[in-house]
Design a protein around this motif. Structure first.
Motif, PDB file in Angstrom:
ATOM      1  N   GLN A 236      -7.833  23.260 -19.604  1.00 15.45           N
ATOM      2  CA  GLN A 236      -7.849  24.330 -20.599  1.00 15.45           C
ATOM      3  C   GLN A 236      -7.341  23.790 -21.937  1.00 15.45           C
ATOM      4  O   GLN A 236      -6.466  22.936 -21.986  1.00 15.45           O
ATOM      5  CB  GLN A 236      -6.953  25.496 -20.180  1.00 15.45           C
ATOM      6  CG  GLN A 236      -7.546  26.352 -19.092  1.00 15.45           C
ATOM      7  CD  GLN A 236      -6.603  27.489 -18.714  1.00 15.45           C
ATOM      8  OE1 GLN A 236      -5.400  27.285 -18.614  1.00 15.45           O
ATOM      9  NE2 GLN A 236      -7.158  28.656 -18.488  1.00 15.45           N
ATOM     10  N   ASN A 237      -7.879  24.347 -23.002  1.00 17.38           N
ATOM     11  CA  ASN A 237      -7.401  24.005 -24.334  1.00 17.38           C
ATOM     12  C   ASN A 237      -6.333  25.009 -24.742  1.00 17.38           C
ATOM     13  O   ASN A 237      -6.502  26.223 -24.558  1.00 17.38           O
ATOM     14  CB  ASN A 237      -8.553  24.026 -25.342  1.00 17.38           C
ATOM     15  CG  ASN A 237      -9.540  22.910 -25.080  1.00 17.38           C
ATOM     16  OD1 ASN A 237      -9.178  21.896 -24.502  1.00 17.38           O
ATOM     17  ND2 ASN A 237     -10.767  23.103 -25.494  1.00 17.38           N
TER      18      ASN A 237
ATOM     19  N   GLY B 243      -3.111  15.995 -27.084  1.00 16.70           N
ATOM     20  CA  GLY B 243      -3.525  16.690 -28.295  1.00 16.70           C
ATOM     21  C   GLY B 243      -4.622  15.984 -29.035  1.00 16.70           C
ATOM     22  O   GLY B 243      -4.960  14.835 -28.764  1.00 16.70           O
ATOM     23  N   ILE B 244      -5.160  16.702 -29.977  1.00 14.19           N
ATOM     24  CA  ILE B 244      -6.136  16.121 -30.876  1.00 14.19           C
ATOM     25  C   ILE B 244      -5.412  15.765 -32.167  1.00 14.19           C
ATOM     26  O   ILE B 244      -4.415  16.377 -32.531  1.00 14.19           O
ATOM     27  CB  ILE B 244      -7.305  17.094 -31.148  1.00 14.19           C
ATOM     28  CG1 ILE B 244      -6.769  18.414 -31.716  1.00 14.19           C
ATOM     29  CG2 ILE B 244      -8.097  17.343 -29.886  1.00 14.19           C
ATOM     30  CD1 ILE B 244      -7.845  19.357 -32.173  1.00 14.19           C
TER      31      ILE B 244
ATOM     32  N   ARG C  10     -13.165  26.018 -25.805  1.00 15.05           N
ATOM     33  CA  ARG C  10     -13.409  24.586 -25.628  1.00 15.05           C
ATOM     34  C   ARG C  10     -13.948  24.006 -26.923  1.00 15.05           C
ATOM     35  O   ARG C  10     -14.711  24.617 -27.630  1.00 15.05           O
ATOM     36  CB  ARG C  10     -14.401  24.375 -24.512  1.00 15.05           C
ATOM     37  CG  ARG C  10     -13.785  24.821 -23.217  1.00 15.05           C
ATOM     38  CD  ARG C  10     -14.224  24.216 -22.046  1.00 15.05           C
ATOM     39  NE  ARG C  10     -14.129  23.128 -21.235  1.00 15.05           N
ATOM     40  CZ  ARG C  10     -13.044  22.559 -20.755  1.00 15.05           C
ATOM     41  NH1 ARG C  10     -11.882  22.912 -21.174  1.00 15.05           N
ATOM     42  NH2 ARG C  10     -13.108  21.611 -19.885  1.00 15.05           N
ATOM     43  N   TYR C  11     -13.492  22.779 -27.220  1.00 13.74           N
ATOM     44  CA  TYR C  11     -14.012  22.079 -28.411  1.00 13.74           C
ATOM     45  C   TYR C  11     -14.439  20.694 -28.067  1.00 13.74           C
ATOM     46  O   TYR C  11     -14.336  20.191 -27.014  1.00 13.74           O
ATOM     47  CB  TYR C  11     -13.002  22.018 -29.553  1.00 13.74           C
ATOM     48  CG  TYR C  11     -11.560  21.894 -29.199  1.00 13.74           C
ATOM     49  CD1 TYR C  11     -10.738  23.012 -29.272  1.00 13.74           C
ATOM     50  CD2 TYR C  11     -10.981  20.694 -28.773  1.00 13.74           C
ATOM     51  CE1 TYR C  11      -9.395  22.923 -28.969  1.00 13.74           C
ATOM     52  CE2 TYR C  11      -9.650  20.603 -28.478  1.00 13.74           C
ATOM     53  CZ  TYR C  11      -8.853  21.708 -28.575  1.00 13.74           C
ATOM     54  OH  TYR C  11      -7.521  21.629 -28.278  1.00 13.74           O
TER      55      TYR C  11
ATOM     56  N   VAL D 215       0.225  17.813 -22.254  1.00 11.81           N
ATOM     57  CA  VAL D 215      -0.883  18.191 -23.133  1.00 11.81           C
ATOM     58  C   VAL D 215      -1.273  16.996 -23.974  1.00 11.81           C
ATOM     59  O   VAL D 215      -0.434  16.398 -24.663  1.00 11.81           O
ATOM     60  CB  VAL D 215      -0.471  19.379 -24.046  1.00 11.81           C
ATOM     61  CG1 VAL D 215      -1.610  19.753 -24.978  1.00 11.81           C
ATOM     62  CG2 VAL D 215      -0.058  20.573 -23.214  1.00 11.81           C
TER      63      VAL D 215
ATOM     64  N   ARG E 213      -1.643  21.005 -30.237  1.00 10.72           N
ATOM     65  CA  ARG E 213      -2.919  21.639 -29.925  1.00 10.72           C
ATOM     66  C   ARG E 213      -3.736  20.609 -29.163  1.00 10.72           C
ATOM     67  O   ARG E 213      -3.916  19.490 -29.630  1.00 10.72           O
ATOM     68  CB  ARG E 213      -3.630  22.044 -31.212  1.00 10.72           C
ATOM     69  CG  ARG E 213      -5.012  22.607 -30.985  1.00 10.72           C
ATOM     70  CD  ARG E 213      -5.633  23.124 -32.271  1.00 10.72           C
ATOM     71  NE  ARG E 213      -5.193  24.493 -32.458  1.00 10.72           N
ATOM     72  CZ  ARG E 213      -4.617  24.964 -33.556  1.00 10.72           C
ATOM     73  NH1 ARG E 213      -4.409  24.175 -34.575  1.00 10.72           N
ATOM     74  NH2 ARG E 213      -4.245  26.219 -33.640  1.00 10.72           N
ATOM     75  N   GLY E 214      -4.170  20.989 -27.959  1.00 10.16           N
ATOM     76  CA  GLY E 214      -4.922  20.027 -27.173  1.00 10.16           C
ATOM     77  C   GLY E 214      -5.300  20.560 -25.807  1.00 10.16           C
ATOM     78  O   GLY E 214      -5.341  21.769 -25.581  1.00 10.16           O
ATOM     79  N   THR E 215      -5.535  19.645 -24.872  1.00 12.85           N
ATOM     80  CA  THR E 215      -6.010  19.962 -23.525  1.00 12.85           C
ATOM     81  C   THR E 215      -4.921  19.680 -22.504  1.00 12.85           C
ATOM     82  O   THR E 215      -4.250  18.649 -22.588  1.00 12.85           O
ATOM     83  CB  THR E 215      -7.253  19.106 -23.198  1.00 12.85           C
ATOM     84  OG1 THR E 215      -8.220  19.300 -24.219  1.00 12.85           O
ATOM     85  CG2 THR E 215      -7.857  19.501 -21.872  1.00 12.85           C
TER      86      THR E 215
ATOM     87  N   GLU F   7      -7.300  28.477 -25.971  1.00 14.65           N
ATOM     88  CA  GLU F   7      -8.313  28.334 -27.012  1.00 14.65           C
ATOM     89  C   GLU F   7      -9.657  28.053 -26.388  1.00 14.65           C
ATOM     90  O   GLU F   7      -9.750  27.623 -25.231  1.00 14.65           O
ATOM     91  CB  GLU F   7      -7.943  27.197 -27.962  1.00 14.65           C
ATOM     92  CG  GLU F   7      -6.737  27.477 -28.817  1.00 14.65           C
ATOM     93  CD  GLU F   7      -6.538  26.388 -29.860  1.00 14.65           C
ATOM     94  OE1 GLU F   7      -6.783  25.199 -29.557  1.00 14.65           O
ATOM     95  OE2 GLU F   7      -6.148  26.735 -30.976  1.00 14.65           O
TER      96      GLU F   7
END
Length: 140
Positions: A111-112, A73-74, A139-140, A71, A54-56, A137
């Protein structure tokens, strides 16, 4: 044995085989035409809580009908990798923010995304794999 008796038996065997083959064909269930609406309702339009990455998207490369995404990720307990190199093929399901299917050319850097990899991907901190399902997703 006369010739007409052989023709009668051959015709009977031909009709018997035809009857057996068409009987087997009609007893099969039809392909996904009846349950297509039901399966679309059960598949989640929002990303799963636990995904492979999961990320950008920080890099996108298009080559011969396939897209490779890098990507970033976080760090999260709900994702396996903090960074991933993902191959997006034409059969990858890409779901937008509104729950509708998107094409590969609607993906862009910044994009996320949340991605499920086919086979779970490979690697420890950096995942490498083929995307099975990809969600956009907020934006965070």
């Amino acid at each position: 044995m006369n010739l007409s008796n052989i023709y009668t038996r051959a015709a009977f065997l031909l009709l018997l085989n035809f009857g057996l083959l068409t009987g087997c064909q009609s007893s099969q269930t039809p392909t996904k035409t009846t349950n297509a609406a039901a399966t679309e309702e059960t598949e989640p339009a929002v990303p799963l809580k636990r995904v492979d990455v999961r990320g950008t998207i920080i890099r996108k490369v298009y080559d011969q009908g396939q897209v490779t995404l890098e990507v970033e990720g976080i760090t999260s307990q709900y994702s396996r990798f903090t960074r991933a190199y993902v191959l997006v093929t034409p059969i990858t399901q890409i779901i937008g923010l509104d729950g509708k299917t998107l094409s590969m050319n609607e993906l862009f850097e910044g994009q996320n995304v949340a991605i499920l990899l086919r086979g779970g991907g490979q690697g420890n901190l950096t995942g490498v794999g083929v995307a099975r399902k990809l969600w956009l997703e907020e934006r965070y």
